[in-house]
Write an enzyme that holds these catalytic residues in place. Sequence first.
Site, PDB file in Angstrom:
ATOM      1  N   HIS A 285       0.879  -1.188   0.000  1.00 52.99           N
ATOM      2  CA  HIS A 285       0.000   0.000   0.000  1.00 52.99           C
ATOM      3  C   HIS A 285       0.911   1.231   0.000  1.00 52.99           C
ATOM      4  CE1 HIS A 285      -3.541   2.272   0.643  1.00 52.99           C
ATOM      5  NE2 HIS A 285      -3.858   1.950   1.882  1.00 52.99           N
ATOM      6  N   HIS A 326      -2.008  -1.967  -9.906  1.00 52.26           N
ATOM      7  CA  HIS A 326      -3.017  -1.386  -9.024  1.00 52.26           C
ATOM      8  C   HIS A 326      -4.262  -2.246  -9.077  1.00 52.26           C
ATOM      9  CE1 HIS A 326      -5.617   1.551  -7.100  1.00 52.26           C
ATOM     10  NE2 HIS A 326      -4.499   2.084  -6.659  1.00 52.26           N
ATOM     11  N   ASP A 382       3.047   5.666  -6.541  1.00 55.67           N
ATOM     12  CA  ASP A 382       4.279   5.539  -5.753  1.00 55.67           C
ATOM     13  C   ASP A 382       5.535   5.442  -6.605  1.00 55.67           C
ATOM     14  OD1 ASP A 382       3.142   5.579  -3.179  1.00 55.67           O
ATOM     15  OD2 ASP A 382       2.409   3.551  -3.468  1.00 55.67           O
TER      16      ASP A 382
HETATM   17  N1  CMC Z   1       5.244  -6.644 -10.307  1.00 55.26           N
HETATM   18  C1  CMC Z   1       5.172  -7.865 -10.895  1.00 55.26           C
HETATM   19  N2  CMC Z   1       4.045  -8.576 -11.008  1.00 55.26           N
HETATM   20  C2  CMC Z   1       2.932  -8.034 -10.503  1.00 55.26           C
HETATM   21  C3  CMC Z   1       2.928  -6.769  -9.882  1.00 55.26           C
HETATM   22  C4  CMC Z   1       4.143  -6.061  -9.801  1.00 55.26           C
HETATM   23  N3  CMC Z   1       4.196  -4.867  -9.225  1.00 55.26           N
HETATM   24  N4  CMC Z   1       1.670  -6.478  -9.465  1.00 55.26           N
HETATM   25  C5  CMC Z   1       0.919  -7.531  -9.816  1.00 55.26           C
HETATM   26  N5  CMC Z   1       1.672  -8.462 -10.435  1.00 55.26           N
HETATM   27  C6  CMC Z   1       1.204  -9.724 -11.042  1.00 55.26           C
HETATM   28  C7  CMC Z   1       0.891 -10.760  -9.980  1.00 55.26           C
HETATM   29  O1  CMC Z   1       2.009 -11.572  -9.704  1.00 55.26           O
HETATM   30  C8  CMC Z   1      -0.231 -11.511 -10.639  1.00 55.26           C
HETATM   31  O2  CMC Z   1       0.331 -12.371 -11.612  1.00 55.26           O
HETATM   32  P1  CMC Z   1      -0.334 -13.839 -11.897  1.00 55.26           P
HETATM   33  O3  CMC Z   1      -1.673 -13.527 -12.469  1.00 55.26           O
HETATM   34  O4  CMC Z   1       0.612 -14.496 -12.829  1.00 55.26           O
HETATM   35  O5  CMC Z   1      -0.409 -14.516 -10.561  1.00 55.26           O
HETATM   36  C9  CMC Z   1      -1.013 -10.438 -11.400  1.00 55.26           C
HETATM   37  O6  CMC Z   1      -0.034  -9.423 -11.686  1.00 55.26           O
HETATM   38  C10 CMC Z   1      -2.160  -9.827 -10.621  1.00 55.26           C
HETATM   39  O7  CMC Z   1      -1.653  -9.389  -9.360  1.00 55.26           O
HETATM   40  P2  CMC Z   1      -2.481  -9.336  -8.017  1.00 55.26           P
HETATM   41  O8  CMC Z   1      -1.531  -9.407  -6.871  1.00 55.26           O
HETATM   42  O9  CMC Z   1      -3.587 -10.339  -8.081  1.00 55.26           O
HETATM   43  O10 CMC Z   1      -3.115  -7.893  -8.132  1.00 55.26           O
HETATM   44  P3  CMC Z   1      -3.813  -7.094  -6.960  1.00 55.26           P
HETATM   45  O11 CMC Z   1      -4.846  -6.244  -7.566  1.00 55.26           O
HETATM   46  O12 CMC Z   1      -4.225  -8.016  -5.864  1.00 55.26           O
HETATM   47  O13 CMC Z   1      -2.623  -6.201  -6.361  1.00 55.26           O
HETATM   48  C11 CMC Z   1      -1.100  -4.457  -5.983  1.00 55.26           C
HETATM   49  C12 CMC Z   1      -2.466  -4.852  -6.579  1.00 55.26           C
HETATM   50  C13 CMC Z   1      -0.971  -2.933  -6.018  1.00 55.26           C
HETATM   51  C14 CMC Z   1      -1.039  -4.898  -4.521  1.00 55.26           C
HETATM   52  C15 CMC Z   1       0.024  -5.132  -6.810  1.00 55.26           C
HETATM   53  O14 CMC Z   1      -0.029  -4.703  -8.145  1.00 55.26           O
HETATM   54  C16 CMC Z   1       1.409  -4.879  -6.211  1.00 55.26           C
HETATM   55  O15 CMC Z   1       1.829  -5.626  -5.319  1.00 55.26           O
HETATM   56  N6  CMC Z   1       2.147  -3.826  -6.688  1.00 55.26           N
HETATM   57  C17 CMC Z   1       3.433  -3.497  -6.119  1.00 55.26           C
HETATM   58  C18 CMC Z   1       3.232  -2.688  -4.833  1.00 55.26           C
HETATM   59  C19 CMC Z   1       2.782  -1.278  -5.116  1.00 55.26           C
HETATM   60  O16 CMC Z   1       3.321  -0.573  -5.962  1.00 55.26           O
HETATM   61  N7  CMC Z   1       1.777  -0.832  -4.330  1.00 55.26           N
HETATM   62  C20 CMC Z   1       1.251   0.539  -4.409  1.00 55.26           C
HETATM   63  C21 CMC Z   1      -0.155   0.564  -4.924  1.00 55.26           C
HETATM   64  S1  CMC Z   1      -0.722   2.200  -5.346  1.00 55.26           S
HETATM   65  C22 CMC Z   1      -0.739   3.119  -3.884  1.00 55.26           C
HETATM   66  C23 CMC Z   1      -1.469   2.553  -2.720  1.00 55.26           C
HETATM   67  O17 CMC Z   1      -2.423   1.806  -2.836  1.00 55.26           O
HETATM   68  O18 CMC Z   1      -1.077   2.872  -1.623  1.00 55.26           O
END
Ligand code: CMC
Length: 447
Positions: A285, A326, A382
């Site tokens: 987050h 996201h 971020d």
């Molecule tokens: N790098 C590499 N792979 C990723 C990433 C990433 N940053 N984000 C998602 N994926 C992949 C993930 O491994 C999954 O792949 P597969 O379908 O093969 O298993 C697919 O994309 C979907 O990911 P998810 O985890 O199901 O997506 P989500 O909607 O649950 O998570 C997220 C959203 C923001 C937590 C995630 O994209 C992430 O961990 N990003 C990195 C951390 C980050 O930058 N967070 C800040 C978010 S914006 C500000 C805020 O909210 O505070």
Amino acid sequence: MGTVEAKKPEAPAAAATGTRSALTLTDQRTGKSYEIPIADGAIRAIDLRQIKTGPDDFGLMSYDPAFMNTASCKSRITFIDGDKGILRYRGYPIEQLAEKCTYLEVAYLLLYGELPNRKQYDEWVQHITYHTMIHESLKKLMDAFNYDSHPMGMLISTVAAMSTFYPEAHNVHDAAVRTKQIHRLIAKMPTIAAFAYKHSMGMPYVYPRNDLSYCENFLTMLFKTPAEDYKPNAALVKALDVLFILHADHEQNCGTNAMRGIGSAHTDPYSSVAGAAAALYGPLHGGANEEVLKMLTEIGSVPKVPAFIKEVKEGKGEKRLMGFGHRVYKNFDPRAKIIKRMAEQVFEVTGRNPLLDIALELERIALQDDYFVKRKLYPNVDFYSGLIYQAIGIPTAAFTVLFAIPRTSGWLAQWGELLEDPEEKIARPRQIYLGSEERNFVPIEKR
Ligand code: CMC
């Protein structure tokens, strides 16, 4: 909500015309059909409860870990269209607010629903300005932290401690009392954040100044020392103000959901904000801005970017490209676009952050790579914000604190909306129990 009777299935022609706002469901277990009303593009999960296999059946629930498709409230504050990359506060596009408003104007908009007129704005700024001091005992409490304490840990604990200084804050149903705590929280967050930073540097605290704007005052509390005066650069003040606007609210994200969840128990706002800030602290987050800087530093140079991308792809979710992806934005994050443009302006004042080239190369490769394209992973808020914070001179560990300061106005707006909502009740999800059936106790010697 009245109960919904089991009904015979609709004639297919009537259903196809889409004239009725209802969903017809047939339970294959019993052959019974049900008509579930649709309002505002949603069905009420509680309407599923009538779907039973027999009188002893609890009734059907919906299962939605991580709230992937569950609306937990009705809100009039922030609108996001993740597919189109749209973000609006109270109907105003984020791009217009970032260009034309101050952060305090936007905080007022979030909290009260309309932009303030001149008189309202002046009064609002006056209230915030005159609540920036913190109690000396709270300052002493901050002194007790270890010299290397993480600023977010200090912020969370200190905000929670504020509830003991303002016991009237427990009276959450009194609008005037709520307003007073809103002034205090928005005013004191920068002071606590700056004191946390000064503490971690082993430097004396700098008290707030009422002749300065919100962001000028914050930068002064951060960077002034008793040894010399400090005049914040106007371009950096403006950049910080825009960053605060972009971070002010983001509808039902993890931290805001925590704020509403805690607030639904009628907990005081200080404890609720502390809980929301704890959620924000997590690396998935608001903690991601800190992780982005660590990642860029670890990569070290532009030629090493392809190898890092390869590691992320082969890590299959174990290693992530921080600042990418996201839950809601599946096109681009409009905040990231504004921040990327602003980074260039900031670097004209501070000199170019060498990590920017690594970030640009990561973005360039990721946006062409099938792995990221297929998963709709774009830079989020971020990805570039940390580079600006670093250029301003803020240490990496304090980045999430800079997210928490403006998000406080969003949390408080959502909290106020929750408390005024006639459908408001304590948040209490259901679970699907998969544990043991009833069994008899076994004495320790026999286990
Ligand atoms: N790098 C590499 N792979 C990723 C990433 C990433 N940053 N984000 C998602 N994926 C992949 C993930 O491994 C999954 O792949 P597969 O379908 O093969 O298993 C697919 O994309 C979907 O990911 P998810 O985890 O199901 O997506 P989500 O909607 O649950 O998570 C997220 C959203 C923001 C937590 C995630 O994209 C992430 O961990 N990003 C990195 C951390 C980050 O930058 N967070 C800040 C978010 S914006 C500000 C805020 O909210 O505070």
